[in-house]
Scaffold this active site. Structure first.
Site, mmCIF file in Angstrom:
data_model
loop_
_atom_site.group_PDB
_atom_site.id
_atom_site.type_symbol
_atom_site.label_atom_id
_atom_site.label_comp_id
_atom_site.label_asym_id
_atom_site.label_seq_id
_atom_site.Cartn_x
_atom_site.Cartn_y
_atom_site.Cartn_z
ATOM 1 N N GLU A 12 0.846 -1.201 0.000
ATOM 2 C CA GLU A 12 0.000 0.000 0.000
ATOM 3 C C GLU A 12 0.874 1.240 0.000
ATOM 4 O O GLU A 12 1.865 1.301 0.714
ATOM 5 C CB GLU A 12 -0.865 0.098 1.272
ATOM 6 C CG GLU A 12 -2.008 -0.835 1.408
ATOM 7 C CD GLU A 12 -2.763 -0.579 2.723
ATOM 8 O OE1 GLU A 12 -2.865 0.593 3.149
ATOM 9 O OE2 GLU A 12 -3.236 -1.565 3.315
ATOM 10 N N GLU A 27 -13.691 5.646 -0.795
ATOM 11 C CA GLU A 27 -14.570 4.751 -0.032
ATOM 12 C C GLU A 27 -15.311 5.569 1.029
ATOM 13 O O GLU A 27 -14.815 5.797 2.129
ATOM 14 C CB GLU A 27 -13.754 3.625 0.588
ATOM 15 C CG GLU A 27 -13.108 2.728 -0.471
ATOM 16 C CD GLU A 27 -12.253 1.624 0.116
ATOM 17 O OE1 GLU A 27 -12.836 0.618 0.605
ATOM 18 O OE2 GLU A 27 -11.027 1.756 0.103
ATOM 19 N N LYS A 60 -16.055 4.517 4.924
ATOM 20 C CA LYS A 60 -14.982 4.303 5.896
ATOM 21 C C LYS A 60 -15.121 5.255 7.078
ATOM 22 O O LYS A 60 -15.546 6.397 6.920
ATOM 23 C CB LYS A 60 -13.612 4.505 5.238
ATOM 24 C CG LYS A 60 -13.082 3.283 4.524
ATOM 25 C CD LYS A 60 -11.603 3.440 4.234
ATOM 26 C CE LYS A 60 -10.979 2.105 3.867
ATOM 27 N NZ LYS A 60 -9.536 2.217 3.711
ATOM 28 N N GLU A 105 -9.307 9.409 5.095
ATOM 29 C CA GLU A 105 -9.490 7.961 4.934
ATOM 30 C C GLU A 105 -10.524 7.629 3.864
ATOM 31 O O GLU A 105 -10.487 6.546 3.281
ATOM 32 C CB GLU A 105 -9.915 7.339 6.271
ATOM 33 C CG GLU A 105 -8.832 7.325 7.331
ATOM 34 C CD GLU A 105 -7.688 6.389 6.987
ATOM 35 O OE1 GLU A 105 -7.898 5.452 6.198
ATOM 36 O OE2 GLU A 105 -6.576 6.592 7.522
#
Length: 378
Positions: free
Chosen positions: A260, A314, A317, A323
């Site tokens: 990542e 996303e 989240k 995030e």
């Protein structure tokens, strides 16, 4: 003087070489979002419209695995952290492989099983003590299914496992984890020819003073007085810290894979560099750096299999705003910013116009010409 034909051959050689190096670029396909497109649509989009050749999943979702069948994209699946203790029993590992791997391979190109994510950072003694036995049992299950040469087993780590990371040459693994967890883990990875996987995030390590260093922008650099190397970006410094820690334990021959890394396009007002421009800079410069094959000061002339976080924003989240905004694309598959991931139409058309045998000849001739030029001959 080099003829026009030779110039074209050299250019084509470099073009196809870069396509090969782009094969090291992957993406994290997270699904904690609303209005996600169907997995089959995602798979088609990645194949037809992007340079992505690898995908990392955070589970082993059957619908996604079916969608990636016959695409050629290399897929890594993940055992969730809470399932790790059960895998310390061989029969459960065998069942897990039977249920989550064997129905989909070889049609889906599953290349790796990841046992959890950043397990050591959880500080959960049960999980930490279970991760290596779980990896060993999964490998045994793969061996019994004759899949051990096709599918590797590993686990990604945060850089929280490193202590004394500055300068990079002095980095070591945190005491306690080094001998009791990471040494047997690295021994397993070496024995099974599997990579040590890390999640380096310059975003989380930077401040206003080090933003240029984190984004690969021009900067004065940081000197490692022990080696004399000058670091011009934080990504290289973080990777070399991992390499030094591995070398200290005697495992500098184990491959490093970046599981990542990424940069958010939006965040909270207290964070620096959280905008689309910075995200485009980081990911664009990262890809350029990876494709160059320059490597790092301690690992020169190296390429690293790298998974950018993440494919989509996303929105479901939890946590700070950033995030939910690491995505390269919106869920309608339009880019959040110019991310260098979309395939260039002209390059795709050029590649389509070449017969495979012609491509092989072009690559061979291209590198011959490059070698001649390197020695000063025409």
């Amino acid at each position: 003087m080099i003829s026009r034909i030779e110039e074209v051959v050299v250019s084509l050689g470099l073009f196809f070489f870069n396509l090969g190096v782009e094969g090291t670029i992957g993406v994290n396909y997270g699904t904690v979002a609303s209005n996600l497109p169907p997995p089959a649509q995602v798979a088609h989009f990645l194949v037809e419209s992007t340079i992505i050749s690898r995908v990392r999943l955070f589970d082993a979702d059957s619908n996604i695995l079916k969608a990636f069948a016959h695409t050629g994209i290399a897929v890594s699946v993940t055992v969730p952290n809470d399932e790790i203790p059960r895998l310390t029993k061989l029969n459960f590992a065998q069942q897990w492989v039977e249920n989550n791997i064997q129905p989909y391979t070889p049609n889906t190109n599953i290349v790796r099983i990841l046992v959890g994510n950043e397990v050591l950072s959880t500080a959960n003694k049960l999980l930490i003590g279970s991760v290596v036995p779980a990896m060993q049992n999964l490998h045994s299950a793969l061996f019994e299914a004759s899949l051990d040469r096709r599918i590797q087993v590993s686990t990604p780590h945060s850089l929280g496992i490193i202590s004394n990371s500055s300068p990079p040459s002095t980095a070591m693994f945190r005491q306690g984890y080094d001998t009791y967890v990471l040494k047997p883990l690295l021994s397993f990875l070496r024995a099974t020819n599997s990579p040590f996987m890390v999640n380096p995030y310059p975003f989380f390590g930077c401040s206003l003073d080090t933003l240029d260093f984190a984004l690969f922008r021009p900067n004065a650099g940081v000197l490692d007085e022990n080696t004399g190397h000058v670091y011009t970006n934080m990504f290289d410094a973080q990777l070399d810290s991992v390499f030094s820690a591995m070398k200290f334990l005697g495992f500098d021959d184990v491959e490093i894979v970046i599981a990542e890394t990424g940069w958010p396009s939006m965040g909270d007002s207290t964070q620096v560099g959280v905008d689309a421009k910075s995200a485009a800079e980081y990911n664009g410069n990262l890809i350029r750096h990876l494709i160059s094959g320059a490597g790092t000061p301690l690992m020169p002339n190296s390429t690293f299999e790298t998974y950018i976080f993440a494919l989509f924003n996303e929105d479901l989240k939890e946590g700070p705003t950033c995030e939910r905004n690491f995505g390269l694309f919106h869920t309608n598959m339009t880019p959040v910013y110019d991310n260098r991931i979309l395939r260039r139409t002209t390059a795709a058309a050029a590649a389509a116009n070449f017969h495979p045998v012609t491509c092989l000849l072009v690559i061979t001739i291209g590198f011959v010409v490059l070698a001649i030029n390197h020695h000063g001959e025409i």
